[in-house]
Enzyme design. Structure first.
Site, PDB file in Angstrom:
ATOM      1  N   HIS A 275       0.620  -1.537  -0.167  1.00  0.00           N
ATOM      2  CA  HIS A 275      -0.019  -0.367  -0.034  1.00  0.00           C
ATOM      3  C   HIS A 275       0.078   1.155  -0.206  1.00  0.00           C
ATOM      4  O   HIS A 275       0.974   2.104  -1.027  1.00  0.00           O
ATOM      5  CB  HIS A 275      -0.733  -0.615   1.149  1.00  0.00           C
ATOM      6  CG  HIS A 275      -1.792   0.969   1.196  1.00  0.00           C
ATOM      7  ND1 HIS A 275      -3.609   1.451   0.565  1.00  0.00           N
ATOM      8  CD2 HIS A 275      -1.220   2.136   2.171  1.00  0.00           C
ATOM      9  CE1 HIS A 275      -3.902   2.529   1.074  1.00  0.00           C
ATOM     10  NE2 HIS A 275      -2.653   3.217   1.690  1.00  0.00           N
ATOM     11  N   GLU A 276       2.124   1.750   1.346  1.00  0.00           N
ATOM     12  CA  GLU A 276       2.183   2.173   1.148  1.00  0.00           C
ATOM     13  C   GLU A 276       3.825   2.675  -0.059  1.00  0.00           C
ATOM     14  O   GLU A 276       3.826   4.069  -0.701  1.00  0.00           O
ATOM     15  CB  GLU A 276       3.052   2.042   2.566  1.00  0.00           C
ATOM     16  CG  GLU A 276       2.842   2.424   3.728  1.00  0.00           C
ATOM     17  CD  GLU A 276       1.651   3.844   3.499  1.00  0.00           C
ATOM     18  OE1 GLU A 276       2.028   4.719   3.194  1.00  0.00           O
ATOM     19  OE2 GLU A 276       0.784   3.902   4.125  1.00  0.00           O
ATOM     20  N   HIS A 279       1.189   4.341  -2.758  1.00  0.00           N
ATOM     21  CA  HIS A 279       1.735   5.623  -2.654  1.00  0.00           C
ATOM     22  C   HIS A 279       2.948   6.368  -3.242  1.00  0.00           C
ATOM     23  O   HIS A 279       2.758   7.525  -3.918  1.00  0.00           O
ATOM     24  CB  HIS A 279       1.569   6.615  -1.355  1.00  0.00           C
ATOM     25  CG  HIS A 279      -0.011   6.555  -0.872  1.00  0.00           C
ATOM     26  ND1 HIS A 279      -0.397   7.210  -1.391  1.00  0.00           N
ATOM     27  CD2 HIS A 279      -0.123   5.180   0.741  1.00  0.00           C
ATOM     28  CE1 HIS A 279      -1.574   6.933  -0.137  1.00  0.00           C
ATOM     29  NE2 HIS A 279      -1.364   6.223   0.727  1.00  0.00           N
ATOM     30  N   GLU A 306      -4.817   7.585  -2.760  1.00  0.00           N
ATOM     31  CA  GLU A 306      -5.112   6.358  -2.088  1.00  0.00           C
ATOM     32  C   GLU A 306      -5.492   5.349  -3.769  1.00  0.00           C
ATOM     33  O   GLU A 306      -5.771   4.261  -3.788  1.00  0.00           O
ATOM     34  CB  GLU A 306      -6.426   6.527  -1.330  1.00  0.00           C
ATOM     35  CG  GLU A 306      -6.293   6.897  -0.102  1.00  0.00           C
ATOM     36  CD  GLU A 306      -5.132   6.493   0.705  1.00  0.00           C
ATOM     37  OE1 GLU A 306      -5.155   5.482   0.517  1.00  0.00           O
ATOM     38  OE2 GLU A 306      -4.577   7.140   1.642  1.00  0.00           O
TER      39      GLU A 306
END
Length: 521
Positions: A275-276, A279, A306
């Site tokens: 997830h990170e 980003h 997101e």
């Protein structure tokens, strides 16, 4: 060219030069703040927090002074009517800066300092309250934040229909409660019956291995593999640990990812990193003009961000194709602890619906939006003034029992689990907005690659990133979200594709038919 046009061009260039000089100075201060914030949230000792808060507040005050200077205000206000004569990136820069002036022009230096002290100190108090599992230690600070947020909004010249709409606009320009109320209602209606069917399903994926103990060193090695596999450039970024995982972009060539390792929950770190890392991949692959034009990440709304992070985490990261691609390395690194787990068991395991989970960051893909709906509705209530802050933790627990049928063991697993409210309200809806957006542009990437699943299955993440860079990222800095998704996909923002994606995926995993869901609707 007549004389007036020539003079006007000279004035525009003069104002632009003035603005860019000021922005360069501000960027130096912002970079320092990023370093201090990153330190505070990763390795700063508890007793050093107050000093860190003091220094961050001083630098934030200097930025505020620069953006309140007559030179800065005059330059932005003079350039705004002339924005069509500027380059696309310059025009976008001036537009966003003018919006900020409308929001912040009436905030005094004294009040700004008060805001920064409040938000920075709130983080330290939240850490203590979470460690002790005691909401009462954070209650007064949270109420102070609500009072301050209402005051901030009241000082704006450009007010939205409600105070909460104004805060939503800070994170997602153009999105209001009028958009989000039906959006979230449709999601709740679309997935709650499916969750009820799963609760009653005779088939449950194997998931006993998800809590096996896995050495942190092995998890760290796997984390680095996942980031590199997905395309993260370690020459322009790094990975470290923190209490609540986040990604921070210091500059075009410096994007930092954090995670949190749990010995008995390797999946938590696995998907935090994916997830990170999403980003970070967005930050490393947006047009460089975003930074050379001094736009920075202010042009990338939270829902856009997101959408990318959750695209990697869920649409790709929890797909059968992705598990197939990473399984050989997974098996090699974790052979001792998880060597008996087959590829199919891993796929179903990471998609297991834990109906007893109360933690948003640990939530499965299907129940996740319900966690966001709860926070959205609580934020609305806080800004409407219809909650009692003394018992807000009980209200939180009540909503969890009503919507998810679960209750946290203590406040740390309940109202204190997220860091976001230490800096105000309006962020949470962007998570689910992001999921809806990526389910829309998934079709764009799928079409460009011929088959997204095939590219991922073959480990061709470079092709995936190339398509995202070209078809999704390129226009993101220049448009507001509703315009952006329409521009890149030809579709309006809605929850339709997201709901259809979730229903199709989890009906298959849990061997459900349409009538299984309708019977329990």
């Amino acid at each position: 060219m007549n004389k007036n046009n020539h003079e006007n061009k000279l004035d525009v260039q003069k104002n632009l030069d003035t603005l860019l000089d000021i922005l360069k100075s501000i960027e130096h201060l912002e970079h320092t703040i990023h370093v201090l914030n990153f330190d505070m949230e990763t390795i700063c000792p508890k007793e050093g927090m107050d000093d860190m808060v003091r220094d961050i507040t001083i630098y934030q005050g200097k930025i505020f002074e620069a953006m309140k200077s007559e030179e800065y205000l005059s330059a932005v206000k003079a350039l705004y009517p002339e924005r069509e004569s500027l380059t696309p990136y310059q025009s976008r820069l001036v537009t966003l800066l003018f919006r900020d002036i409308q929001k912040n022009e009436n905030i005094t230096p004294e009040f700004n300092n008060e805001i920064q002290v409040l938000f920075n100190s709130a983080y330290a108090e939240w850490i203590e309250a979470k460690e002790k599992g005691d909401y009462a230690l954070f209650k007064d600070k949270l109420e102070q934040i609500q009072i301050t947020e209402k005051k901030i909004v009241s000082l704006r010249d450009d007010k939205k229909q409600t105070a909460y709409d104004s805060l939503l606009d800070d994170y997602e320009p153009g999105i209001t409660t009028a958009d989000l109320d039906p959006f979230f209602d449709e999601i709740e209606k679309g997935i709650v019956p499916l969750i009820k069917a799963i609760r009653s399903s005779s088939y449950q994926p194997r998931h006993d291995f998800l809590t096996r103990k896995v050495p942190l060193a092995k998890q760290e090695a796997f984390s680095r593999f996942l980031l590199e596999f997905n395309g993260f450039d370690f020459k322009r970024g790094c990975l470290t640990t923190t209490e609540h995982p986040f990604t921070d972009q210091f500059s075009y060539h410096d994007v930092r990812v954090t995670t949190h390792y749990y010995e008995d929950n390797f999946v938590s770190n696995m998907y935090s990193v994916i997830h990170e890392g999403g980003h970070a991949l967005f930050g490393q692959n947006i047009p460089e003009e975003v930074f050379t034009s001094h736009l920075g990440e202010s042009c990338l709304s939270m829902a856009k961000h997101e959408s990318v992070s959750r695209f990697y985490e869920t649409v790709i990261g929890r797909s059968r194709a992705y598990i197939h691609a990473i399984y050989p390395t997974f098996h090699k690194i974790f052979e001792e602890e998880l060597g008996d787990i087959s590829e199919e068991e891993l796929y179903e395991g990471v998609n297991y619906i834990d109906l007893n989970n109360t933690i948003r960051t640990e939530a499965d893909e299907l129940t996740y939006p319900l966690h966001i709906i709860i926070r959205y509705r609580l934020e609305k209530m806080m800004m409407d003034g219809t909650v009692d802050f003394t018992t807000l933790n009980k209200t939180w627990d009540s909503l969890y029992e009503k919507m998810l049928g679960v209750k946290g063991k203590n406040d740390s697993q309940g109202i204190l689990q997220d860091v976001h409210w230490t800096s105000g309200f309006g962020y949470f809806p962007t998570y689910t907005l992001g999921s809806a957006l990526n389910c829309i542009y998934k079709e764009v990437v799928d079409h460009a690659l011929g088959s997204l699943d095939q590219a991922v299955s073959e480990g061709r993440m470079d092709l995936v990133l190339e398509s995202l860079r070209r078809d999704v990222f390129a226009k993101a800095p220049l448009l507001d979200t509703k315009e952006w998704i329409k521009e890149i996909s030809g579709k309006e923002l809605s929850s339709k594709h997201y709901i259809e994606y979730l229903q199709k995926k989890f009906k298959e995993i849990y061997h459900l038919k349409d009538e299984d869901i309708k019977e329990r609707n």
